[in-house]
Design an enzyme around this catalytic site. Sequence first.
Site, PDB file in Angstrom:
ATOM      1  N   GLU A   1      11.387   2.887  -2.698  1.00  0.00           N
ATOM      2  CA  GLU A   1      11.524   2.163  -3.815  1.00  0.00           C
ATOM      3  C   GLU A   1      12.824   2.119  -4.872  1.00  0.00           C
ATOM      4  OE1 GLU A   1       9.077   0.391  -4.393  1.00  0.00           O
ATOM      5  OE2 GLU A   1       7.505   1.213  -3.234  1.00  0.00           O
TER       6      GLU A   1
ATOM      7  N   ARG B   1      -5.888  -1.643 -10.156  1.00  0.00           N
ATOM      8  CA  ARG B   1      -6.599  -2.777  -9.650  1.00  0.00           C
ATOM      9  C   ARG B   1      -7.917  -1.849  -9.068  1.00  0.00           C
ATOM     10  NH1 ARG B   1      -7.886  -3.593  -4.606  1.00  0.00           N
ATOM     11  NH2 ARG B   1      -5.954  -2.129  -3.844  1.00  0.00           N
TER      12      ARG B   1
ATOM     13  N   CYS C   1       0.986   5.599  -8.099  1.00  0.00           N
ATOM     14  CA  CYS C   1       2.486   5.997  -7.536  1.00  0.00           C
ATOM     15  C   CYS C   1       3.574   5.390  -8.460  1.00  0.00           C
ATOM     16  CB  CYS C   1       2.491   5.186  -6.114  1.00  0.00           C
ATOM     17  SG  CYS C   1       1.641   6.146  -4.701  1.00  0.00           S
TER      18      CYS C   1
ATOM     19  N   HIS D   1       7.288   4.866  -0.669  1.00  0.00           N
ATOM     20  CA  HIS D   1       5.820   4.474   0.022  1.00  0.00           C
ATOM     21  C   HIS D   1       6.012   4.485   1.634  1.00  0.00           C
ATOM     22  CE1 HIS D   1       4.121   2.682  -3.849  1.00  0.00           C
ATOM     23  NE2 HIS D   1       3.167   3.465  -3.140  1.00  0.00           N
TER      24      HIS D   1
HETATM   25  N1  PCA Z   1      -0.765   5.536  -3.003  1.00  0.00           N
HETATM   26  C1  PCA Z   1      -1.269   5.027  -4.505  1.00  0.00           C
HETATM   27  C2  PCA Z   1      -1.615   5.987  -5.130  1.00  0.00           C
HETATM   28  C3  PCA Z   1      -1.638   7.494  -4.394  1.00  0.00           C
HETATM   29  C4  PCA Z   1      -0.984   6.790  -3.142  1.00  0.00           C
HETATM   30  O1  PCA Z   1      -0.769   7.452  -2.271  1.00  0.00           O
HETATM   31  C5  PCA Z   1      -0.244   4.083  -4.881  1.00  0.00           C
HETATM   32  O2  PCA Z   1       0.433   3.429  -4.260  1.00  0.00           O
HETATM   33  O3  PCA Z   1      -0.293   3.755  -6.303  1.00  0.00           O
END
Ligand code: PCA
Length: 221
Positions: free
Chosen positions: A85, A95, A148, A173
């Site tokens: 990111e 959401r 996240c 991610h």
């Molecule tokens: N993904 C979520 C929160 C925890 C996770 O593993 C997110 O992308 O916010």
Amino acid sequence: MSPSSVVNVLLTGFEPFDKDAINPSWEAVRALDGWRCEGATVHVRRVSCVFGAALRELDSAIDELQPQLVLGIGQAGGRSEITPERVAINVDDGRICDNAGCQPIDMPVVAGAPVAYFATLPIKAIVRDLRAGGIPASVSNSAGTFVCNHLFFGLMHRIATRPVPGMRGGFIHIPYLPEQVARLPGLPSMALETVIAALRIAVRTSLSVREDVRETGGLLH
Ligand code: PCA
């Protein structure tokens, strides 16, 4: 070895959320506990998928370990690639509810803090090295507005305001695992061993590349 010569890396993964039984971020992160890379030792922590609590857990892990590098890892269901990111934004906008039943709408992660922070990781070099290692990867320009992004923003705010000297950080991610999409037909997934290999590359590149490479990672929209 004197404490000042100890180099710690902190990797965080999330607990499952949204009624799922597993979270691939924790499954991958926990496989790297104790791994030594470039003279550093990797430590792992599982954080709650809860606004606020996740940041407190991150803060105490940073206080305890005094890491030089912090990589938050989270699941981005529906993505097909490993996505470092670029930017954390100062917005909580759920959401869905977090694991404590909270769903903040258009709240700042930290009131009065800047609108955004950039990751201080060599995100372009990480993408380059992942692709060279045969692993699909792209820069992402949004970590969303759920827990996240909240953790990522809190990490970067801590680095900006109460840093461990020399500490760098960011967020990556990762896709669903194959067993998760077996009940979500049509969605992309990535095998756990591939995700673990990707995190090893991301840690190694983050530790060894101080100046990011100048390569396009942009999108038209
Ligand atoms: N993904 C979520 C929160 C925890 C996770 O593993 C997110 O992308 O916010």
